[in-house]
Enzyme design. Structure first.
Site, short mmCIF file in Angstrom:
data_model
loop_
_atom_site.label_atom_id
_atom_site.label_comp_id
_atom_site.label_asym_id
_atom_site.label_seq_id
_atom_site.Cartn_x
_atom_site.Cartn_y
_atom_site.Cartn_z
CG ASP B 90 -2.06 0.95 1.08
OD1 ASP B 90 -2.16 1.58 0.01
OD2 ASP B 90 -2.85 1.08 2.02
CG ASP B 263 -6.24 -5.09 2.10
OD1 ASP B 263 -6.88 -4.42 1.26
OD2 ASP B 263 -5.86 -4.61 3.19
CB CYS B 301 -12.17 -25.90 9.66
SG CYS B 301 -10.77 -24.80 9.32
CB CYS B 303 -7.15 -24.27 9.64
SG CYS B 303 -7.71 -24.14 11.35
CB CYS B 306 -10.02 -26.90 12.69
SG CYS B 306 -10.87 -25.34 13.05
CG HIS B 332 -10.47 -21.08 12.35
ND1 HIS B 332 -10.91 -22.24 11.74
CD2 HIS B 332 -11.53 -20.22 12.32
CE1 HIS B 332 -12.17 -22.10 11.37
NE2 HIS B 332 -12.57 -20.89 11.71
#
Lengths: 386, 386
Positions: B90, B263, B301, B303, B306, B332
């Site tokens: 940015d 984002d 999930c 991840c 999880c 997560h």
């Protein structure tokens, strides 16, 4: 249960193997501290990657939060935190005698107020062993009376008597399947009381013996004395554990005095302030000296952090309060402690421990700041909870 | 550079592919925010494991700390943080107009005082592009004038004029090898100004176009309007990026309006307070309801968190301030955002995006608290630095 594989010819250093139901532990071993059910800032995969074989949990803290109803419902501490390897649980004695503010010592334990909400609690041999049974730790510690460094000889005398009496009570309590129980030798820096306490505990036939009443704010020479007054009286064929110690150089020296097991909050505690352990001593990575340092925290280190990041980047992360900074120093420091123990084992095995010890101590410059961090932590009984 | 692979039949949703020198990015894409050179609480391996294709960095923050001399010496931002995939930077415009306290808008930029030490700094098109060139980002953003949600039409008018003029200045600056540059459309919730700004920027021929002036404290309907007033005027064959947005449900709706890139600090920011995103909305894991919840944060999930930990354990970690707690919720949440984008891409590809969108929005219960977190973050321009 414990196999003594070799004793060093130049010192009392020992190579051993401790077998628990959840895994075999080569000794000397360092046990990362997971006071509240997590080794601070690290995840289990990171612990695995640095070859962690056993971690610590704490009866006092876990009993208060989340409480035994929840850990019980989870099926024990291993399942609650998803760690399948061995866990050693401290009995809570150290915390009750340092962290809990108001306490009343009674015949069968201590009445105290929670350091968190002031609620009235009672912990004694029976309660501690019951909690450790529910936690399902692989090694449980007896509930002892751990007086501060400033205790008088008379106070230490009382603590030793109480510790022996309570150890006998602990010995009679039921255990979790396969759970080992270690006695804890108290006696401050008094040779006779250390010897007496050790001998009385040995009569009770524990699975291992710990040296307690160290890491309670005493200067290093007294700590070494407390260990030297104890180890000669412990059975050669059983594991010995020095509680709450120390710096890497101290660990090497304690191994040379016949200690097999260690735990210490230093590697993760000082990491959160940006202090990293190296074989030459500690460095404060936040310092301007590392602003443009494009090397890893320590050359030749194989840890996750050193394989990936420069001192300059980690310094930046620490200075802008990015969690990754303290995470990576925690990874490095814990890995470094475990690597030192691995090197110790290799050198005892190869008959080169004397040389290794000499070189290690010559290279390692102790830091007053780090010793002070251990001291202050011990004094308030923080046990890495902050 | 950008390939439009498919447009949804039920909405303006697009499937695309953005090629940069450091990697190909399938769109729609979510870009985790690494404001200060680290996606908060996560390490690069964790980002890799959740299939992160591109992350953000911030010109304003990195320019202040560690400073361009250090990043320059490291060989650019990628090398400094050891991230080999694409980075979008940015321009610093958003921070200068929200975070820096005292500022003087001049013809070629803004004079302001550092939010950290009050030192006098100047950032304009030339400076911002020069910093982004030194950072070596794969996508640089133009330096724009980003007024707050409360700006009058007259103020927005001034910001649009300045944004267009500065965009032209940015366009003329040298770039890092292979660096793409995106224009930023301002204009608040004024349809005519949005259209005008878009058309003027397109004349300058940027590599992509962003919708700025959103995530500045405005209510959701105005945010949606700002996007709807802009996307129809943007070239179909170039990528479109909505800056700083939003909740998972908002992302689905913004994709349906033709946005390709996103984002947002929300997944990591709210994680640090123990708030987890699920397909049904957010849950506050610290809550008593999860005390004995032995399921993962979200069923099915995949991840890291999880796959390993229960809600009850993560709740305990959060309540005793163990870093692993906020780490796991950050993992997560970030994984969940990336998974939603993957599902979006799959459904556009399969021609089922309309159905997916309907179901997703029906299941997802928005939380006022989370929307407020985004709003307050935007208002103080925090950009996930705390």
């Amino acid at each position: 249960m414990f196999e003594l594989l070799k004793t060093d010819s130049t010192s009392a250093a020992r190579l051993g193997r401790l077998t628990t139901t959840r895994g075999v532990i080569d000794t000397p071993v360092f046990m990362p501290v997971g006071t509240q059910g997590s080794v601070k800032a690290l995840d289990p995969r990171e612990l695995d990657e640095m070859s962690t074989k056993i971690i610590l949990g704490n009866t006092y803290h876990l009993h208060i939060r989340p409480g035994m109803d929840i850990i019980g419902e989870a099926g024990g501490l291993h399942k609650f935190i998803n760690w399948t390897k061995p866990i050693l649980t401290d009995s809570g004695g150290f915390q009750v005698f340092s962290l809990a503010k108001i306490r009343k010592i009674k015949a069968h334990g201590v009445e105290f107020r929670s350091h968190l909400d002031g609620s009235l609690l009672f912990l004694g041999p029976k309660e501690s062993m019951s909690i450790q049974r529910q936690l399902g730790s692989d090694i449980a510690m007896v509930f002892d009376d751990c007086p501060p460094h400033t205790a008088t000889a008379r106070e230490v005398r009382g603590a030793v008597d109480r510790t022996i009496r309570w150890a006998a009570e602990c010995r009679e309590q039921p255990r979790a399947p396969g759970q080992l129980v270690f006695g804890i030798v108290q006696g401050g820096s008094h040779a006779a009381m250390r010897e007496e306490c050790a001998k009385e505990l040995i009569k009770l036939k524990f699975d291992g013996y710990a040296i307690g009443g160290v890491s309670v704010g005493e200067p290093e020479p007294e700590m070494m004395k407390a260990v030297e007054y104890t180890t000669p009286h412990l059975p050669a064929d059983q594991p010995r554990y020095a509680m709450g110690l120390g710096t890497p150089a101290q660990l090497v020296e304690l191994v040379a005095r016949g200690v097999d097991m260690f735990d210490c909050v230093l590697p993760t505690r000082v990491a959160r302030n940006g202090t990293a352990f190296t074989h030459k001593g500690t460095i404060s990575i936040k310092g301007g000296a590392y602003k443009r340092d494009w090397g890893p925290i320590e050359e030749a280190c194989t840890c996750f952090a050193c394989q990936r990041f420069t001192r300059a980047y980690i310094r930046h992360l620490l200075n802008v309060n990015e969690i990754l900074g303290l995470r990576m120093v925690s990874v490095h420091n814990s890995h470094m402690y475990l690597k030192v123990m691995e090197d110790i084992r290799t050198n005892i095995r190869n008959g080169t421990f004397g040389e290794f010890r000499r070189e290690f101590i010559a290279n390692y410059v102790p830091s007053r700041k780090v010793l002070a961090a251990r001291k202050s932590a011990a004094e308030v009984g923080e046990d890495d909870v902050r």
